[in-house]
Design a protein around this motif. Sequence first.
Motif, PDB file in Angstrom:
ATOM      1  N   ASN A  66       0.781  -1.234   0.000  1.00 62.44           N
ATOM      2  CA  ASN A  66       0.000   0.000   0.000  1.00 62.44           C
ATOM      3  C   ASN A  66       0.814   1.286   0.000  1.00 62.44           C
ATOM      4  N   ASP A  67       2.138   1.198   0.087  1.00 61.03           N
ATOM      5  CA  ASP A  67       2.966   2.408   0.044  1.00 61.03           C
ATOM      6  C   ASP A  67       3.701   2.548  -1.291  1.00 61.03           C
ATOM      7  N   GLU A  68       3.236   1.837  -2.333  1.00 56.23           N
ATOM      8  CA  GLU A  68       3.898   1.890  -3.639  1.00 56.23           C
ATOM      9  C   GLU A  68       2.872   1.750  -4.746  1.00 56.23           C
ATOM     10  N   THR A  69       3.269   2.181  -5.942  1.00 52.86           N
ATOM     11  CA  THR A  69       2.418   1.984  -7.122  1.00 52.86           C
ATOM     12  C   THR A  69       2.618   0.563  -7.629  1.00 52.86           C
ATOM     13  N   VAL A  70       1.736   0.119  -8.498  1.00 53.95           N
ATOM     14  CA  VAL A  70       1.858  -1.221  -9.067  1.00 53.95           C
ATOM     15  C   VAL A  70       3.168  -1.351  -9.844  1.00 53.95           C
ATOM     16  N   MET A  71       3.615  -0.266 -10.486  1.00 56.79           N
ATOM     17  CA  MET A  71       4.874  -0.300 -11.243  1.00 56.79           C
ATOM     18  C   MET A  71       6.077  -0.341 -10.295  1.00 56.79           C
ATOM     19  N   GLU A  72       6.012   0.398  -9.192  1.00 61.32           N
ATOM     20  CA  GLU A  72       7.095   0.344  -8.210  1.00 61.32           C
ATOM     21  C   GLU A  72       7.209  -1.059  -7.612  1.00 61.32           C
ATOM     22  N   ALA A  73       6.059  -1.702  -7.385  1.00 63.10           N
ATOM     23  CA  ALA A  73       6.070  -3.069  -6.851  1.00 63.10           C
ATOM     24  C   ALA A  73       6.748  -4.023  -7.836  1.00 63.10           C
ATOM     25  N   ALA A  74       6.453  -3.892  -9.124  1.00 61.14           N
ATOM     26  CA  ALA A  74       7.066  -4.761 -10.139  1.00 61.14           C
ATOM     27  C   ALA A  74       8.585  -4.578 -10.155  1.00 61.14           C
ATOM     28  N   CYS A  75       9.031  -3.332 -10.096  1.00 66.49           N
ATOM     29  CA  CYS A  75      10.478  -3.058 -10.087  1.00 66.49           C
ATOM     30  C   CYS A  75      11.136  -3.583  -8.814  1.00 66.49           C
ATOM     31  N   ARG A  76      10.457  -3.424  -7.683  1.00 73.01           N
ATOM     32  CA  ARG A  76      10.995  -3.928  -6.418  1.00 73.01           C
ATOM     33  C   ARG A  76      11.146  -5.440  -6.460  1.00 73.01           C
ATOM     34  N   GLU A  77      10.128  -6.129  -6.973  1.00 78.60           N
ATOM     35  CA  GLU A  77      10.202  -7.591  -7.055  1.00 78.60           C
ATOM     36  C   GLU A  77      11.336  -8.045  -7.973  1.00 78.60           C
ATOM     37  N   LEU A 106      -7.308 -25.652  -1.530  1.00 78.55           N
ATOM     38  CA  LEU A 106      -8.412 -25.210  -0.682  1.00 78.55           C
ATOM     39  C   LEU A 106      -9.637 -24.867  -1.523  1.00 78.55           C
ATOM     40  N   HIS A 107     -10.817 -25.043  -0.928  1.00 80.54           N
ATOM     41  CA  HIS A 107     -12.074 -24.724  -1.616  1.00 80.54           C
ATOM     42  C   HIS A 107     -12.684 -23.447  -1.064  1.00 80.54           C
ATOM     43  N   SER A 108     -11.854 -22.503  -0.687  1.00 78.35           N
ATOM     44  CA  SER A 108     -12.343 -21.236  -0.149  1.00 78.35           C
ATOM     45  C   SER A 108     -11.799 -20.097  -1.015  1.00 78.35           C
ATOM     46  N   LEU A 109     -12.156 -18.882  -0.651  1.00 77.03           N
ATOM     47  CA  LEU A 109     -11.652 -17.718  -1.375  1.00 77.03           C
ATOM     48  C   LEU A 109     -10.194 -17.440  -1.043  1.00 77.03           C
ATOM     49  N   GLU A 110      -9.707 -18.009   0.055  1.00 80.01           N
ATOM     50  CA  GLU A 110      -8.329 -17.771   0.457  1.00 80.01           C
ATOM     51  C   GLU A 110      -7.368 -18.250  -0.636  1.00 80.01           C
ATOM     52  N   GLY A 111      -6.362 -17.464  -0.901  1.00 78.16           N
ATOM     53  CA  GLY A 111      -5.377 -17.837  -1.904  1.00 78.16           C
ATOM     54  C   GLY A 111      -5.623 -17.233  -3.264  1.00 78.16           C
ATOM     55  N   GLY A 112      -6.728 -16.507  -3.445  1.00 80.24           N
ATOM     56  CA  GLY A 112      -6.987 -15.861  -4.725  1.00 80.24           C
ATOM     57  C   GLY A 112      -6.101 -14.641  -4.910  1.00 80.24           C
ATOM     58  N   CYS A 113      -5.509 -14.522  -6.086  1.00 79.33           N
ATOM     59  CA  CYS A 113      -4.624 -13.398  -6.388  1.00 79.33           C
ATOM     60  C   CYS A 113      -5.037 -12.748  -7.704  1.00 79.33           C
ATOM     61  N   ARG A 114      -4.788 -11.471  -7.806  1.00 78.49           N
ATOM     62  CA  ARG A 114      -4.946 -10.751  -9.071  1.00 78.49           C
ATOM     63  C   ARG A 114      -3.578 -10.153  -9.385  1.00 78.49           C
ATOM     64  N   GLY A 115      -3.001 -10.581 -10.504  1.00 76.89           N
ATOM     65  CA  GLY A 115      -1.642 -10.182 -10.848  1.00 76.89           C
ATOM     66  C   GLY A 115      -1.580  -9.214 -12.015  1.00 76.89           C
ATOM     67  N   TYR A 116      -0.630  -8.310 -11.942  1.00 81.29           N
ATOM     68  CA  TYR A 116      -0.345  -7.329 -12.987  1.00 81.29           C
ATOM     69  C   TYR A 116       1.093  -7.566 -13.445  1.00 81.29           C
ATOM     70  N   MET A 117       1.273  -7.853 -14.737  1.00 82.48           N
ATOM     71  CA  MET A 117       2.617  -8.124 -15.257  1.00 82.48           C
ATOM     72  C   MET A 117       3.027  -7.055 -16.254  1.00 82.48           C
ATOM     73  N   PHE A 118       4.312  -6.688 -16.190  1.00 85.65           N
ATOM     74  CA  PHE A 118       4.899  -5.671 -17.045  1.00 85.65           C
ATOM     75  C   PHE A 118       6.147  -6.244 -17.710  1.00 85.65           C
ATOM     76  N   SER A 119       6.582  -5.616 -18.786  1.00 82.34           N
ATOM     77  CA  SER A 119       7.883  -5.972 -19.361  1.00 82.34           C
ATOM     78  C   SER A 119       8.922  -5.018 -18.782  1.00 82.34           C
ATOM     79  N   LEU A 120      10.116  -5.544 -18.542  1.00 86.61           N
ATOM     80  CA  LEU A 120      11.211  -4.763 -17.968  1.00 86.61           C
ATOM     81  C   LEU A 120      12.458  -5.001 -18.815  1.00 86.61           C
ATOM     82  N   GLU A 121      12.904  -3.965 -19.518  1.00 89.86           N
ATOM     83  CA  GLU A 121      14.150  -4.064 -20.277  1.00 89.86           C
ATOM     84  C   GLU A 121      15.299  -3.916 -19.287  1.00 89.86           C
TER      85      GLU A 121
END
Length: 153
Positions: A66-77, A106-121
């Motif tokens: 929550n302290d970064e943008t989605v693009m900052e998160a991709a670069c950090r990872e 598991l048969h619950s909602l736990e573990g569901g993820c929504r991912g955003y992928m970018f290209s990084l040169e």
Amino acid sequence: MSVEARTGRLRQRYDNNFRLVSGCIPYRLTKDAEDENEDIQTRIEVLMVSSPNRSDLVFPKGGWENDETVMEAACREALEEAGVRGKLNEKPLGIWEFRSKSKQDLHSLEGGCRGYMFSLEVTEELEIWPEQENRYRKWIKNRKHKHYKHALQ
């Protein structure tokens, strides 16, 4: 400069029970003089990293905090998991929903993820990076590359 990997999920973002994840596909173009006349698809290499406690290779990705943008998160990872920096394309390659490997049975909602992928040169490959004790990195060439064609003949 020492960089430490973030751990835990205190700052983790969620949206409708989905853990939000960001990552990238690090890439580079080969620089062989022979390759310069070939199309980009035969000159591209992508960087993958090993998964701790598993045998598969993956692209760097992880929780969007929550302290970064989605693009900052991709670069950090990319920095934490693969030890690379570069130029991130601001337009996502795609957004997908998946279940975390650790929660797939598991048969619950736990573990569901929504991912955003970018290209990084990739412009910089570090010799020391935060998760190098738990991961190795590997550059993968396009199978249509002439070196693969030669090896298969």
